[in-house]
Design a protein around this motif. Structure first.
Motif, PDB file in Angstrom:
ATOM      1  N   LEU A  31       0.820  -1.215   0.000  1.00 40.30           N
ATOM      2  CA  LEU A  31       0.000   0.000   0.000  1.00 40.30           C
ATOM      3  C   LEU A  31       0.851   1.261   0.000  1.00 40.30           C
ATOM      4  O   LEU A  31       0.388   2.332  -0.423  1.00 40.30           O
ATOM      5  N   VAL A  32       2.100   1.181   0.486  1.00 38.91           N
ATOM      6  CA  VAL A  32       2.879   2.394   0.764  1.00 38.91           C
ATOM      7  C   VAL A  32       4.234   2.396   0.057  1.00 38.91           C
ATOM      8  O   VAL A  32       5.137   3.127   0.452  1.00 38.91           O
ATOM      9  N   ARG A  33       4.385   1.599  -0.995  1.00 41.76           N
ATOM     10  CA  ARG A  33       5.681   1.553  -1.672  1.00 41.76           C
ATOM     11  C   ARG A  33       6.001   2.830  -2.428  1.00 41.76           C
ATOM     12  O   ARG A  33       7.152   3.098  -2.750  1.00 41.76           O
ATOM     13  N   SER A  34       5.004   3.630  -2.703  1.00 36.73           N
ATOM     14  CA  SER A  34       5.243   4.888  -3.420  1.00 36.73           C
ATOM     15  C   SER A  34       4.200   5.908  -2.974  1.00 36.73           C
ATOM     16  O   SER A  34       3.166   5.568  -2.402  1.00 36.73           O
ATOM     17  N   GLY A  35       4.502   7.192  -3.284  1.00 36.30           N
ATOM     18  CA  GLY A  35       3.561   8.263  -2.988  1.00 36.30           C
ATOM     19  C   GLY A  35       3.610   8.703  -1.536  1.00 36.30           C
ATOM     20  O   GLY A  35       4.226   8.073  -0.681  1.00 36.30           O
ATOM     21  N   GLU A  36       2.967   9.831  -1.268  1.00 32.93           N
ATOM     22  CA  GLU A  36       2.861  10.326   0.096  1.00 32.93           C
ATOM     23  C   GLU A  36       1.907   9.451   0.887  1.00 32.93           C
ATOM     24  O   GLU A  36       0.936   8.932   0.356  1.00 32.93           O
ATOM     25  N   ILE A  37       2.199   9.331   2.169  1.00 33.90           N
ATOM     26  CA  ILE A  37       1.403   8.442   3.018  1.00 33.90           C
ATOM     27  C   ILE A  37       0.642   9.283   4.029  1.00 33.90           C
ATOM     28  O   ILE A  37       1.219  10.153   4.698  1.00 33.90           O
ATOM     29  N   THR A  38      -0.641   9.042   4.127  1.00 38.93           N
ATOM     30  CA  THR A  38      -1.457   9.690   5.151  1.00 38.93           C
ATOM     31  C   THR A  38      -2.342   8.646   5.822  1.00 38.93           C
ATOM     32  O   THR A  38      -2.650   7.600   5.243  1.00 38.93           O
ATOM     33  N   ILE A  39      -2.744   8.969   7.045  1.00 35.05           N
ATOM     34  CA  ILE A  39      -3.561   8.064   7.851  1.00 35.05           C
ATOM     35  C   ILE A  39      -4.843   8.798   8.247  1.00 35.05           C
ATOM     36  O   ILE A  39      -4.792   9.957   8.686  1.00 35.05           O
ATOM     37  N   ALA A  40      -5.983   8.131   8.100  1.00 29.67           N
ATOM     38  CA  ALA A  40      -7.268   8.701   8.503  1.00 29.67           C
ATOM     39  C   ALA A  40      -7.901   7.814   9.575  1.00 29.67           C
ATOM     40  O   ALA A  40      -7.804   6.588   9.515  1.00 29.67           O
ATOM     41  N   HIS A  41      -8.524   8.484  10.547  1.00 29.95           N
ATOM     42  CA  HIS A  41      -9.182   7.775  11.638  1.00 29.95           C
ATOM     43  C   HIS A  41     -10.578   8.351  11.823  1.00 29.95           C
ATOM     44  O   HIS A  41     -10.776   9.565  11.700  1.00 29.95           O
ATOM     45  N   PRO A  42     -11.568   7.518  12.117  1.00 28.08           N
ATOM     46  CA  PRO A  42     -12.947   8.025  12.270  1.00 28.08           C
ATOM     47  C   PRO A  42     -13.091   9.121  13.316  1.00 28.08           C
ATOM     48  O   PRO A  42     -14.004   9.936  13.232  1.00 28.08           O
ATOM     49  N   HIS A  43     -12.196   9.180  14.296  1.00 29.76           N
ATOM     50  CA  HIS A  43     -12.294  10.194  15.350  1.00 29.76           C
ATOM     51  C   HIS A  43     -11.642  11.518  14.968  1.00 29.76           C
ATOM     52  O   HIS A  43     -11.685  12.468  15.740  1.00 29.76           O
ATOM     53  N   ARG A  44     -11.003  11.560  13.792  1.00 31.00           N
ATOM     54  CA  ARG A  44     -10.330  12.803  13.375  1.00 31.00           C
ATOM     55  C   ARG A  44     -10.974  13.336  12.104  1.00 31.00           C
ATOM     56  O   ARG A  44     -11.333  12.575  11.202  1.00 31.00           O
ATOM     57  N   SER A  45     -11.069  14.650  12.025  1.00 29.66           N
ATOM     58  CA  SER A  45     -11.649  15.263  10.821  1.00 29.66           C
ATOM     59  C   SER A  45     -10.631  15.410   9.715  1.00 29.66           C
ATOM     60  O   SER A  45     -10.999  15.563   8.544  1.00 29.66           O
ATOM     61  N   GLU A  46      -9.329  15.391  10.049  1.00 26.41           N
ATOM     62  CA  GLU A  46      -8.307  15.522   9.020  1.00 26.41           C
ATOM     63  C   GLU A  46      -7.338  14.343   9.115  1.00 26.41           C
ATOM     64  O   GLU A  46      -7.204  13.708  10.156  1.00 26.41           O
ATOM     65  N   SER A  47      -6.668  14.055   7.996  1.00 29.05           N
ATOM     66  CA  SER A  47      -5.720  12.952   7.961  1.00 29.05           C
ATOM     67  C   SER A  47      -4.386  13.387   8.556  1.00 29.05           C
ATOM     68  O   SER A  47      -4.097  14.578   8.707  1.00 29.05           O
TER      69      SER A  47
END
Length: 1005
Positions: A31-47
C-alpha cells in the motif's frame, strides 16, 4: 476497543491499518511503496501524514510512524494491543476482519469511507505450509465485478481479530472461491519488526469464546470499582462521603531494594540500588514483596489491580496493562474459613461485584499468560499453614508458568528464598526518605482539599508540617511509613500544629482524636442511639483486638465481633443499658473510625497496627505479661509485644524484658534464642526508664549474637539501630564472612551514628566488605561518608553513585577503578562532574535519560563501558573511533545497523551483549576486528552464523535461560572455545569436543 485501532491508509493505493500505539501503524507494504502516506481515523476530521518506519517485503508488512497522534487526546486510551499466535490446527470460528473496503464507501459520489466488519473462520491448516494466515468469510461479501477486480479492495492491511487479540494482517484477497478466502501474515512475522517488538506479549490461541470478552469488560469495571479507592487516614472528619479517596490521588510510589540479582564474580554487573517499586516490578515476572506494617503493601496491590484491569498503568508498568488482576486477600479467606482457591475460584475470592465468569474463563486467562496474581498478606496465614500456602502457589504457577505474580508479606514472616524455587525475586519496601515524606504530606493535604469544605487553612498547615519534619529528626523517623505519616498529618491538622514525640503518644493521640472528640466536634450526639465516651469505646475495641491476636485472626465475622462486644459490655453497665451488642457493634463500625466492614460478615481494624496496639494495652492492663512472653517467639505476636512496652509501668517493662531474656535462654534452638534476645533489646530501646541490671543483661545477650550469623540475622538486628553499634566485636576477631555480615549490619543501620564504625572497615582486605560499603553510600550523610569512609578505601575499589549530590564529590575521591552510576544522569551532568576523574571502568545502569553515548568523546579516561537497562539508548554512533577494551551493552531493541558502530571501536577485546525476554529477535553487530571474547546473555533467538566472519573470536559464552542453541554454523572455527549455560537444547555441538562446556543448572541470564 479493537475498532478504535483501525485506520485507513493512503499511499500508492488505499488500504487499512491497525494502530499499535497512538503514532505507530501496522499495515501491508504494497500500500505504501510509493507516494505520500497519510492516515485517517474516524475520530479525526483531518488525515495525519506518516513515514515508513520499517518494511518487511518478504511478508508484505510495513510499520508507519505518524507525525502526531492519530487518535485525539480526548479519545479513550488504546491500551496494549494483544498479539495471538495460533496454537491449534482446528478451525477457529467467530473471528472478525475490520477494514475499509471499496464496497463499503458511501455518499453521493461513493467516495466516503466507512468501516466494515466481516465475520470469519481462521483455517490454520490451510496456510500452514506457506506460514500464511488464511481466513474464510462466513458469508460472501459481494459479487465479483465485471472487470474481475475484488469488491474487497481496500481491505489490505486490515487486522484479523479473535475478540481483542490480533492474529494477523490481511495482505491479499485471492481470486476465486467467490472472494470468500482472505489471506494475510501471521503475528509471528510481525513481532520482530522495529517499533512493534517492544509492545509484544504473545498469547497462544487454541480456541475463542465470545462470551469471555464481555465478561472481562464487566470484570475490569468491577475490579476498578472495588480497588480504586482507599482510606486515607484522618480525612474523614466531615462524613462518610469523604472517608475514601481515589488511589490516583493517594498513591505514592515508594522505594524498594533487591540485591539478589548481582553476580559477584562479574565486574560488569552492579548491585541493584533502591528504586521506585514501579520500576522494579516491571522487570520481574514474580515478586515476593516484604514490608513492615503500614508500609503500603496492600495499597500497592489495590493500585495495581485497579489500573492493570483498565490498562491505565504508566510507561514503567506498561507490560502489566491488559493483564487480568486476580486478587487473593488471604486475610479475608482466613476470616471466612475458605480454602485456598483453585483457578475457577480466583475471580470470586477477589470480592468484586461481577457475574459468574463463563466456564473455564480463569483457566484460559492463566494459560494465555494474561493472569496477574496478586496475593496479599502471606503473614496473615498462621505459621503452621504457610507451607500449605506455598505448595498451593507453587502448583498453581507450575500449571500456568507464564502468570505474573506479586505476593506481599511482613519482613520476617517467612525465611529468605521462601519462594525462590518458584522463581520469585524478593523486594523489600524501604522506609520513606525525606522527599517521600514531603510528597506524601502534599498528597494527603491535596486529598483533604478535595472535600471542598475544610474550615482550616490547609496551605498553612501543610507548610508548617513540612517545616517541622525538616527540623525534627525524631518526627521524620516516626513518619517513615505511609500509615504513620498519615496519622501525623491528621493529628497535626486536628491539633493545630502540635504533635506528639513518641510512637505510643502518637497512637494515644490518634485514638483520642477518633474516639473521643470526633463526633462532639462535629456536633453529632447519640448516633444510633448510643452515647459513650473514649474509655468505653477503647474497652470495647480492646476486647475485639485481643480476641483477634489470641486467635491469630486479622478479620472476624459479625457474630464473633458481637460476642466480644457482649463480653466487654458486662463490664460497662452504662453501655449495656443503651442497646444490644449488635447495636453497639454497629455504632463502633459507623462512629469509631477504627473498625470497618469490608464485605458481608467481614470485620477488621482499619490497619493491623491499631489492632496490635489495643491488644497490647488490654494484655498489660489485664496482667497478662506472662502470656505475652510465652508467645513472643511467634511472628504474629511480635508487634504486640513491642507495643506493650508503651503501656507498661517501669517495673513492668523490666519484668517483660527479663521474661524475654529468660525465654531466650531456654529456647530450643539458636534462631529462637536470637529472636527473643533481639526482641528484648528492641523493648529496651523503646523504654524511657530502665534498670541498670536489665540494661547489662540485654547488652550481654546481644553481644552473644554478634557478629550476625547470616543475612537473616542482620535483618533482625538492624531495627536496634545505633544501640547495637558499640556492642560490635573487634575487627581483629572477625573471619572473612563475619566481616562482611558486620559491614552489612552497619550499612543497614546507616545514619550519622554509624559513620565512625563504617570508617573502621574502609581499609579491610575483604573485597566483599569494601563493596558493601561502596554500595551503601545512600544510607549515610553524603559528605560525611565520602570524607570519612570512601576517601579511605583502596583506590581500585568500586564506587557506586545514585544521585547528583554524590556525583559532584566523585572527582575529589582517590578512586581509579570502576565507577557505577545508577539512575538517570544526563550527558551534561556526566561531563561536568567526571571530566577530571580517572576511572578505568564506567557502568551506567537504569538510566532512562540518555539516548546516545556522546559523553564518550569528552571522557577519554574510559577504557571499559557497561550500559544496561536504559530504555532510550538507540544511538551508538559515538562508539565509532572510541578506544575501549571492554564493552557491555543492552542490545535487545537494537537492529544490526544500529549495532554497527561497535565494529569501529578501537582495541575492543571483550564484548558482552545482553538481550531481553522471548518474543523478540536478537541481532549481532557486524564483525569487530579485535574481539576475542564474546558473551551473549538473554533468551532470544539469535542467528550465530555471522560469527564466522569475526576474525579474532576465540571464546564464546552463551547464557540462555531456555531455548535452542545451534552451533552448526560455527563448527568451522577450529580454535573457538564455547561455554553454554542454561536449560537449553544444543544442536551441532559434537565436533567441538572438549572445546564445548555446558552448564545446565544455576542459570542467571
Amino acid at each position: 476497543m479493537s475498532r478504535a485501532r483501525v485506520v485507513a491508509v493512503f499511499g500508492a493505493m488505499q488500504g487499512t491499518g491497525v494502530l499499535v500505539s497512538r503514532r505507530l501503524v501496522l499495515t501491508a507494504a504494497h500500500l505504501v511503496r510509493s507516494g505520500e502516506i497519510t492516515i485517517a481515523h474516524p475520530h479525526r476530521s483531518e488525515s495525519v501524514p506518516a513515514d515508513i518506519e520499517a518494511l518487511y517485503e518478504e511478508h508484505d508488512l510495513a510499520v508507519l510512524r505518524t507525525a502526531h497522534d492519530v487518535i485525539p487526546e480526548v479519545a479513550p486510551a488504546l491500551g496494549r494491543l494483544r498479539f495471538g499466535a495460533l496454537a491449534t490446527y482446528s478451525a477457529l470460528p467467530h473471528c472478525e476482519i475490520l477494514g475499509f473496503p471499496d464496497i463499503q464507501r458511501f455518499g453521493h459520489d461513493r467516495r466516503a469511507l466507512e468501516l466494515d466488519q466481516y465475520r470469519c473462520t481462521v483455517l490454520p491448516v490451510a496456510g500452514s505450509i506457506r506460514s500464511t494466515l488464511v481466513c474464510e468469510l462466513d458469508h460472501p461479501a459481494a459479487a465479483e465485478r465485471e472487470d474481475g477486480s475484488s469488491p474487497l479492495q481496500g481491505l489490505s492491511g486490515s487486522p484479523v481479530f479473535a475478540g481483542p487479540v490480533l492474529l494477523g494482517i490481511v495482505t491479499d484477497v485471492p481470486r476465486g472461491r467467490d472472494h470468500l478466502r482472505v489471506e494475510g501474515v501471521l503475528t509471528e512475522h510481525i513481532m520482530p519488526m522495529p517499533g512493534v517488538r517492544r509492545s509484544v506479549r504473545v498469547e497462544p490461541i487454541t480456541d475463542f469464546h465470545p462470551a469471555d470478552r464481555l465478561f472481562e469488560e464487566e470484570y475490569a469495571q468491577a475490579i476498578r470499582a472495588r480497588y480504586r479507592k482507599t482510606r486515607i487516614f484522618g480525612i474523614d472528619e466531615l462524613g462518610s462521603n469523604e472517608s475514601t479517596w481515589d488511589l490516583d490521588t493517594a498513591y505514592l510510589s515508594l522505594e524498594a531494594m533487591d540485591r539478589g540479582d548481582r553476580d559477584p564474580r562479574d565486574p560488569f554487573t552492579t548491585a541493584t540500588p533502591p528504586r521506585r517499586i514501579d520500576d522494579l516490578l516491571a522487570e520481574r515476572l514474580r515478586t515476593l514483596l516484604r514490608g513492615d506494617a503500614g508500609a503500603g503493601k496492600t495499597t500497592l496491590v489495590w493500585w495495581l489491580a485497579s489500573h492493570a484491569a483498565c490498562g491505565t498503568l504508566g510507561t514503567e508498568l506498561d507490560d502489566l496493562n491488559g493483564l487480568v488482576p486476580l486478587v487473593v486477600p488471604l486475610r479475608a479467606l482466613r476470616a471466612q474459613g475458605l480454602p485456598l482457591p483453585g483457578p475457577a475460584q480466583l475471580p470470586a475470592v477477589a470480592g468484586v461485584l461481577a457475574d459468574d465468569p463463563p466456564p473455564g474463563w480463569a483457566n484460559r486467562v492463566l494459560k494465555a499468560g494474561r493472569g496477574f496474581l496478586l496475593i496479599d498478606g502471606l503473614d496473615e496465614v498462621p505459621a503452621a499453614e504457610r507451607e500449605e500456602t506455598r505448595v498451593w502457589l507453587s502448583e498453581l504457577l507450575s500449571l500456568h508458568p507464564r502468570t505474573r505474580c506479586l505476593a506481599t508479606v511482613r519482613p520476617l514472616a517467612v525465611e529468605e528464598e521462601w519462594l525462590g524455587s518458584e522463581g520469585f525475586a524478593e523486594l523489600q519496601l524501604l522506609p520513606m526518605r525525606d522527599e517521600d515524606i514531603s510528597a506524601f504530606v502534599a498528597a494527603w493535604h491535596r486529598a483533604a482539599r478535595l472535600d471542598g469544605s475544610a474550615p482550616d487553612d490547609l496551605d498553612a498547615l501543610e507548610t508548617d508540617l513540612l517545616a517541622q519534619f525538616k527540623q525534627n529528626e525524631a518526627l521524620r523517623t516516626l513518619a517513615q511509613t505511609p500509615l504513620l505519616c498519615a496519622v501525623i498529618c491528621a493529628l497535626h491538622r486536628r491539633r493545630g500544629g502540635l504533635l506528639p514525640d513518641t510512637r505510643w503518644e502518637l497512637y494515644r493521640a490518634t485514638l483520642a482524636m477518633l474516639l473521643g472528640s470526633r463526633d462532639s466536634q462535629r456536633k453529632i450526639r447519640s448516633p444510633e442511639g448510643i452515647d459513650m465516651g473514649f474509655d468505653e469505646c477503647q474497652e470495647l475495641l480492646q476486647s475485639i483486638a485481643i480476641w483477634q491476636v489470641r486467635g491469630a485472626q486479622a478479620q472476624l465475622s459479625r457474630q464473633d465481633a458481637e460476642h466480644q462486644v457482649e463480653a466487654a459490655m458486662r463490664r460497662l453497665p452504662q453501655v449495656r443499658a443503651q442497646g444490644s451488642p449488635a447495636v453497639v457493634l454497629t455504632h463502633l463500625l459507623n462512629r469509631s473510625g477504627l473498625l470497618q466492614e469490608r464485605a458481608d460478615d467481614e470485620i477488621q481494624f482499619i490497619h493491623r497496627t491499631f489492632q496490635d496496639y489495643l491488644a497490647a494495652r488490654a494484655l498489660v492492663e489485664g496482667g497478662c505479661l506472662p502470656e505475652l512472653i510465652q508467645h513472643a517467639h511467634e511472628e504474629q505476636w511480635r508487634d504486640t509485644v513491642l507495643l506493650a512496652v508503651g503501656h507498661c509501668r517501669p517495673n513492668e517493662v523490666g519484668k517483660l524484658i527479663e521474661g524475654l531474656i529468660a525465654q531466650g535462654d531456654k529456647a530450643p534452638d539458636d534462631s529462637r534464642r536470637e529472636t527473643l534476645h533481639i526482641l528484648a533489646a528492641r523493648c529496651l530501646t523503646s523504654s524511657v526508664v530502665i534498670d541498670d541490671h536489665v540494661d547489662s543483661e540485654v547488652a550481654s545477650r546481644i553481644r552473644a549474637v554478634l557478629p550476625p550469623r547470616s543475612r537473616a540475622s542482620v535483618k533482625k538486628l538492624a531495627p536496634l539501630g545505633p544501640y547495637v553499634l558499640p556492642l560490635l566485636p573487634e575487627l581483629s576477631t572477625l573471619t572473612t564472612d563475619s566481616t562482611v555480615l558486620v559491614v552489612k549490619l552497619i550499612c543497614a543501620i546507616g545514619g550519622s551514628a554509624a559513620v565512625p564504625y563504617a570508617r573502621q572497615y574502609a581499609g579491610v582486605p575483604v573485597s566483599a566488605a569494601r563493596r558493601e560499603l561502596a554500595e551503601n553510600w545512600g544510607q549515610f550523610p553524603t559528605d560525611a561518608y565520602a570524607h570519612a569512609v570512601l576517601a579511605n578505601m583502596s583506590p581500585d575499589s568500586m564506587l557506586f553513585v545514585e544521585n547528583l549530590d554524590q556525583l559532584r564529590l566523585v572527582a575529589h575521591l582517590p578512586h581509579s577503578g570502576t565507577l557505577s552510576l545508577i539512575g538517570d544522569f544526563s550527558t551534561r551532568a556526566l561531563v561536568q562532574h567526571l571530566s577530571e576523574a580517572h576511572f578505568k571502568h564506567l557502568i551506567l545502569a537504569m538510566n532512562d535519560e540518555l539516548h546516545d553515548l556522546l559523553f564518550l568523546k569528552q571522557l577519554p579516561w574510559i577504557a571499559a563501558l557497561s550500559v544496561h537497562s536504559g530504555r532510550g539508548i538507540t544511538d551508538l554512533s559515538a562508539l565509532e573511533g572510541a578506544q575501549l577494551s571492554h564493552l557491555d551493552i543492552s542490545a535487545e531493541d537494537l537492529t544490526r545497523q544500529e549495532l554497527a558502530p561497535i565494529q569501529k571501536v578501537s582495541g575492543l577485546e571483550r564484548l558482552r551483549l545482553v538481550y531481553g525476554g522471548p518474543g523478540r529477535v536478537g541481532h549481532l553487530p557486524p564483525a569487530p576486528a579485535d574481539v576475542s571474547y564474546l558473551d551473549i546473555t538473554g533468551n532470544l533467538p539469535i542467528d550465530l552464523s555471522t560469527l564466522r566472519d569475526w576474525p579474532s573470536l576465540r571464546r564464546l559464552q552463551i547464557h540462555f535461560k531456555s531455548g535452542t542453541v545451534d552451533l552448526t554454523p560455527l563448527q568451522a572455527i577450529t580454535d573457538l572455545a564455547v561455554t553454554v549455560a542454561g536449560r537449553v537444547t544444543i544442536i551441532g555441538g559434537e565436533p567441538f569436543g572438549d572445546r564445548l562446556t555446558v552448564h545446565f543448572l544455576g542459570v542467571d541470564a
